[in-house]
Design a protein around this motif. Structure first.
Motif, PDB file in Angstrom:
ATOM      1  N   ARG A  27      35.016  19.498 -36.765  1.00 60.68           N
ATOM      2  CA  ARG A  27      34.925  20.303 -35.468  1.00 60.68           C
ATOM      3  C   ARG A  27      35.375  19.854 -34.462  1.00 60.68           C
ATOM      4  O   ARG A  27      32.905  18.945 -34.362  1.00 60.68           O
ATOM      5  N   LYS A  59      33.518  18.854 -30.479  1.00 55.80           N
ATOM      6  CA  LYS A  59      33.318  19.817 -29.127  1.00 55.80           C
ATOM      7  C   LYS A  59      32.715  18.720 -27.909  1.00 55.80           C
ATOM      8  O   LYS A  59      32.306  18.489 -28.429  1.00 55.80           O
ATOM      9  N   ARG A 100      26.870  23.256 -24.289  1.00 50.52           N
ATOM     10  CA  ARG A 100      27.886  24.171 -24.642  1.00 50.52           C
ATOM     11  C   ARG A 100      28.206  25.376 -24.925  1.00 50.52           C
ATOM     12  O   ARG A 100      27.678  26.478 -25.045  1.00 50.52           O
TER      13      ARG A 100
END
Length: 348
Positions: free
Chosen positions: A257, A259, A290
């Motif tokens: 993933r 990000k 984040r």
């Protein structure tokens, strides 16, 4: 009457310029010289070539002094100018002998002890040929210029054409010899200038771009001048966008993933390397922000210019006192490097 005035003006103009056109040695150009004259610089260099090769500079200038002192030119009316010129050669001899005695004749490293511009030709006052490197300067003043600057001063008497030629030939020869003497030093200086230019060009246009507060920090703790930019650079509170990938995502594609993040380099340091500082490497402590996780801390490594990656550990969203077990690979993308440079930001 109307026809008479133009003729009179023409006659006056010719008379005013007659001394200069008749005595071309007084013109600030080089068309006056006779290349076959024994005082012409090429002839002098050829005559002393053996001594030049052996770097016998005090002997060479002693020969110049003797030749100037024993000149056949009549220096009546301007004896002080002739004495001043011979004295200038004598001063050069003293400096050359001192380098010989104290520094074993290693001229390249001790030219600061020799006034190499003493015999350089230029123009003074109202455009007269002069040698400003002598003290006082020697000016080639011609008849009819007694009221012009600086020929209206007592230290600059009117010279005959023969006297002016004698000074100009001999001063030019001495200057050309000094150019040969300092040629290696001039080359070294030019190489240093070229090196400084290339280093500063790399630092300004391809170095790590600083924010204003980083410039203030580095200006306070780093040394730099016109010769060389700093070989190192601190990074302080430097934000940049980036991306993160969990390390377990490399083991299983379904966990991969990516990000987007905001990375802040809290404190770091760069080391510039290469002959012209064309590259750099660095290490920084980082804070990564984040939207889906609490902040993470870690390190960022720059192995070379244009590459930056590191590891970060985020606090757990469940228990803020613990870190997540899986660290994240963080890649910094410093857009400032693509849209700006240090040029124009630094006050040197």
């Amino acid at each position: 009457m109307n026809q008479t005035w133009p003729v009179l003006l023409l006659i006056v103009g010719v008379c005013m310029h007659a001394p200069v056109s008749a005595q071309t040695v007084f013109d600030p150009n080089d068309s006056w010289a006779d290349e076959n004259d024994e005082r012409y610089h090429a002839e002098v260099i050829d005559r002393y070539w053996g001594e030049i090769q052996r770097e016998e500079w005090p002997e060479i200038f002693s020969g110049l002094k003797q030749s100037a002192a024993e000149t056949e030119v009549d220096w009546s009316g301007a004896e002080e100018v002739h004495e001043r010129f011979v004295g200038a050669i004598d001063a050069a001899i003293s400096e050359l002998k001192e380098i010989e005695a104290i520094n074993n004749g290693i001229y390249l490293e001790h030219l600061d002890q020799l006034y190499t511009a003493r015999f350089t030709e230029g123009t003074l006052g109202d455009g007269f040929v002069g040698f400003n490197g002598m003290n006082p300067a020697i000016v080639l003043c011609f008849a009819g210029a007694e009221q012009a600057n600086p020929c209206n001063r007592p230290e600059h008497p009117i010279l005959t054409e023969a006297q002016a030629e004698d000074i100009r030939y001999r001063a030019n020869a001495a200057n050309e010899l000094l150019l040969i003497l300092r040629a290696d030093a001039d080359r070294a200086i030019l190489e240093e200038i070229e090196s400084s230019y290339r280093k500063w060009t790399n630092f300004m246009d391809h170095g790590f771009v600083m924010y204003p507060w980083e410039i203030s920090l580095n200006s306070a703790v780093k040394n730099w001048d016109i010769r060389t930019p700093p070989a190192g650079q601190f990074i302080f509170l430097h934000p940049a966008p980036g991306i993160q990938i969990p390390l377990d995502g490399f083991r299983d594609v379904k966990d991969l993933r990516v990000k987007e993040t905001l990375m802040v380099e809290l404190l770091g340091h760069l080391w510039y390397r290469g002959e012209y500082l064309e590259n750099f490497s660095g290490l920084s402590a980082t804070l990564v922000l984040r939207e889906d996780l609490p902040p993470g801390i870690g390190v960022l490594v720059r192995p070379k210019r244009g590459m930056a990656a590191g590891l970060n550990w985020h606090w757990s969203p469940v228990d803020g006192k613990q870190f997540l077990k899986t660290p994240y690979l963080s890649v910094s993308v410093d857009l400032l490097q693509f849209i700006s440079s240090n040029r124009g930001r630094l006050d040197l």
